[in-house]
Design an enzyme around this catalytic site. Structure first.
Site: not given
Ligand code: IPE
Ligand code: IPE
Ligand code: MG
Length: 242
Positions: A10, A23, A58, A198
């Site tokens: 991200d 972008r 998205n 995790e």
């Protein structure tokens, strides 16, 4: 070691916007970072690397941005075969192929087939992937195949049936999930598989990520104590005996 690491890559947009760029430029830089990370991971005892490339949500972005990302996928999937062969990397896919532009879906199927016999690290590209969508498709696949049906009894869905119908049922659950760009959320990534993963959150934006960042994340993971709902060995022996 056999680690499975998943990465929510991200921050491409923020990386570009902070430099006054489009972008889309961030996605191009993000692709470069992804290539570096794949290289670094194969030398780190990581056997499975799932990269979150494009989510089922998205599609909400502008046609220009979505089109650019699909264009990168087209370019990348064709161009990296030599690299995969040299490094014995097997490329796989997670997500709904049928919702992708047909040529992109074909490129994915091709690279998946071409690298199927490679026994090195497996790179799973999550493209048009949503965790909820994967679970729903798994249940529907199970129902269509009559899984778990015993003669005369209603079809029973249980954990094993769902797990066996996920997109890549033979891939072990992720041990470590990394998210870059400082967001503390899962955004529909590997919902079923991440039950005991995790987490590692990095503030760095994805295009700035390097092999050193991945090494740091794996190092942090190695220090964790995973209990899977049980108790650790130290406390197991330390209690007052009844
Ligand atoms: C991740 O970067 C790439 C995709 C989701 C395709 P973003 O494009 O989400 O970057 P930010 O979050 O807007 O900075
Ligand atoms: C998650 O990032 C999807 C990918 C990295 C492909 P998003 O940028 O789409 O997630 P949100 O919208 O911030 O939750
Ligand atoms: Mg984002």
């Amino acid at each position: 070691m056999g680690l499975h690491v998943g990465i929510i890559m991200d921050g491409n947009g923020r990386w570009a916007q902070s430099r006054g760029l489009m972008r889309t430029q961030g996605h191009l830089e993000g692709l470069k970072a992804a290539k570096q990370i794949v290289k670094a991971a194969s030398g780190m005892g990581i056997d499975f690397l799932t990269l979150y490339v494009f989510s089922t949500e998205n599609w909400k972005r502008t046609a220009e941005e979505v089109g650019f990302i699909m264009g990168l996928a087209r370019q990348y999937l064709k161009a990296e075969f030599a690299f995969c062969r040299e490094n014995h990397i097997r490329v796989r896919h997670a997500g709904d192929l049928s919702g992708l532009p047909p040529d992109v879906a074909k490129d994915i199927a091709d690279v998946r087939g071409d690298t199927e016999a490679f026994a090195g690290m497996q790179v799973i590209l999550a493209l048009n992937y949503g965790g909820r969508d994967e679970i729903v498709r798994a249940v529907n696949k199970a129902l269509a195949g009559g899984a778990g049906a015993v003669a005369g009894a209603p079809l029973e869905i249980n954990e094993q049936v769902i797990a066996e119908h996920l997109d890549n049922p033979d891939v072990p659950d992720p041990d470590l999930i990394i998210r870059t760009a400082g967001e503390y959320r899962i955004s529909n990534f590997l919902l079923w598989e991440s039950a005991y993963a995790e987490y590692y959150i990095s503030d760095k934006l994805w295009p700035d990520w390097t092999g050193a960042d991945l090494a740091e994340a794996v190092d942090s993971f190695q220090k964790r104590e995973r209990r899977f709902g049980g108790v650790n060995s130290a406390s197991r022996g330390a209690g007052v005996s009844l």
